[in-house]
Design a protein around this motif. Sequence first.
Motif, PDB file in Angstrom:
ATOM      1  N   UNK A  45       0.830  -1.271  -0.114  1.00 28.03           N
ATOM      2  CA  UNK A  45       0.150   0.066  -0.026  1.00 28.03           C
ATOM      3  C   UNK A  45       0.861   1.464  -0.001  1.00 28.03           C
ATOM      4  N   UNK A  46       2.292   1.077  -0.094  1.00 29.84           N
ATOM      5  CA  UNK A  46       2.999   2.229  -0.082  1.00 29.84           C
ATOM      6  C   UNK A  46       3.719   2.474  -1.260  1.00 29.84           C
ATOM      7  N   UNK A  47       3.871   3.684  -1.803  1.00 24.37           N
ATOM      8  CA  UNK A  47       4.530   3.919  -3.182  1.00 24.37           C
ATOM      9  C   UNK A  47       5.976   3.461  -3.264  1.00 24.37           C
ATOM     10  N   UNK A  48       6.436   3.264  -4.555  1.00 20.67           N
ATOM     11  CA  UNK A  48       7.685   3.000  -4.863  1.00 20.67           C
ATOM     12  C   UNK A  48       8.790   4.039  -5.019  1.00 20.67           C
ATOM     13  N   UNK A  49       8.351   5.272  -5.017  1.00 22.97           N
ATOM     14  CA  UNK A  49       9.125   6.506  -4.923  1.00 22.97           C
ATOM     15  C   UNK A  49       9.133   7.247  -3.513  1.00 22.97           C
ATOM     16  N   UNK A  50      10.284   7.552  -3.064  1.00 25.99           N
ATOM     17  CA  UNK A  50      10.494   7.968  -1.828  1.00 25.99           C
ATOM     18  C   UNK A  50       9.797   9.738  -1.746  1.00 25.99           C
ATOM     19  N   UNK A  51       9.546  10.140  -0.587  1.00 26.04           N
ATOM     20  CA  UNK A  51       8.920  11.272  -0.302  1.00 26.04           C
ATOM     21  C   UNK A  51       9.656  12.559  -1.217  1.00 26.04           C
ATOM     22  N   UNK A  52      11.236  12.473  -0.976  1.00 26.69           N
ATOM     23  CA  UNK A  52      11.791  13.570  -1.402  1.00 26.69           C
ATOM     24  C   UNK A  52      11.974  13.566  -2.983  1.00 26.69           C
ATOM     25  N   UNK A  53      11.959  12.379  -3.600  1.00 23.24           N
ATOM     26  CA  UNK A  53      12.002  12.385  -5.089  1.00 23.24           C
ATOM     27  C   UNK A  53      10.633  12.794  -5.615  1.00 23.24           C
ATOM     28  N   UNK A  54       9.318  12.510  -4.824  1.00 20.74           N
ATOM     29  CA  UNK A  54       8.123  12.598  -5.375  1.00 20.74           C
ATOM     30  C   UNK A  54       8.219  14.436  -5.256  1.00 20.74           C
ATOM     31  N   UNK A  55       8.418  14.850  -4.295  1.00 21.07           N
ATOM     32  CA  UNK A  55       8.315  16.432  -4.141  1.00 21.07           C
ATOM     33  C   UNK A  55       9.155  16.929  -5.161  1.00 21.07           C
ATOM     34  N   UNK A  56      10.478  16.590  -5.460  1.00 11.12           N
ATOM     35  CA  UNK A  56      11.199  17.130  -6.335  1.00 11.12           C
ATOM     36  C   UNK A  56      10.479  16.779  -7.776  1.00 11.12           C
ATOM     37  N   UNK A  57      10.031  15.681  -8.267  1.00 10.76           N
ATOM     38  CA  UNK A  57       9.138  15.368  -9.444  1.00 10.76           C
ATOM     39  C   UNK A  57       8.108  16.522  -9.613  1.00 10.76           C
ATOM     40  N   UNK A  58       7.381  16.615  -8.573  1.00 10.57           N
ATOM     41  CA  UNK A  58       5.880  17.563  -8.620  1.00 10.57           C
ATOM     42  C   UNK A  58       6.647  18.847  -8.673  1.00 10.57           C
ATOM     43  N   UNK A  59       7.552  19.439  -8.083  1.00  7.95           N
ATOM     44  CA  UNK A  59       7.933  20.852  -8.172  1.00  7.95           C
ATOM     45  C   UNK A  59       8.543  20.984  -9.698  1.00  7.95           C
ATOM     46  N   UNK A  60       9.321  20.115 -10.042  1.00  8.44           N
ATOM     47  CA  UNK A  60       9.952  20.197 -11.346  1.00  8.44           C
ATOM     48  C   UNK A  60       8.936  20.362 -12.540  1.00  8.44           C
ATOM     49  N   UNK A  61       7.676  19.367 -12.408  1.00 10.98           N
ATOM     50  CA  UNK A  61       6.683  19.417 -13.521  1.00 10.98           C
ATOM     51  C   UNK A  61       5.813  20.784 -13.463  1.00 10.98           C
ATOM     52  N   UNK A  62       5.946  21.343 -12.035  1.00 13.08           N
ATOM     53  CA  UNK A  62       4.935  22.443 -11.901  1.00 13.08           C
ATOM     54  C   UNK A  62       5.694  23.883 -12.642  1.00 13.08           C
ATOM     55  N   UNK A  63       6.896  23.822 -12.569  1.00 11.06           N
ATOM     56  CA  UNK A  63       7.803  24.905 -13.072  1.00 11.06           C
ATOM     57  C   UNK A  63       7.857  24.731 -14.584  1.00 11.06           C
ATOM     58  N   UNK A  64       7.667  23.809 -15.139  1.00  8.76           N
ATOM     59  CA  UNK A  64       7.652  23.488 -16.813  1.00  8.76           C
ATOM     60  C   UNK A  64       6.382  23.371 -17.334  1.00  8.76           C
ATOM     61  N   UNK A  65       5.304  23.975 -16.531  1.00  7.48           N
ATOM     62  CA  UNK A  65       3.976  23.722 -16.910  1.00  7.48           C
ATOM     63  C   UNK A  65       3.794  24.890 -17.706  1.00  7.48           C
TER      64      UNK A  65
END
Length: 78
Positions: A45-65
């Motif tokens: 029930x837990x993800x396969x991507x750690x919290x730090x990588x998830x936060x970095x991925x979301x911030x990177x995708x928001x900046x290139x939107x």
Amino acid sequence: MELDGQIKLGHLLFTDRKCRTCGETKNLIDSFYRTRKDRGPVASSYSYECKECTIKRVLDSKSTYNPVPRIKDVYPDW
């Protein structure tokens, strides 16, 4: 109530998982988001991507939107 939740998650306390993004091995409960709460206290029930990588991925995708430009911005005002 909280004691019951701690007992149910007790078998996951010392479980480690390797992050698919950064490749580091981290603690399952502290370092990974729980994505499927309806499955109960199991490791799947837990993800396969750690919290730090998830936060970095979301911030990177928001900046290139780049939203689609509005019609008002595309056509000249005659």
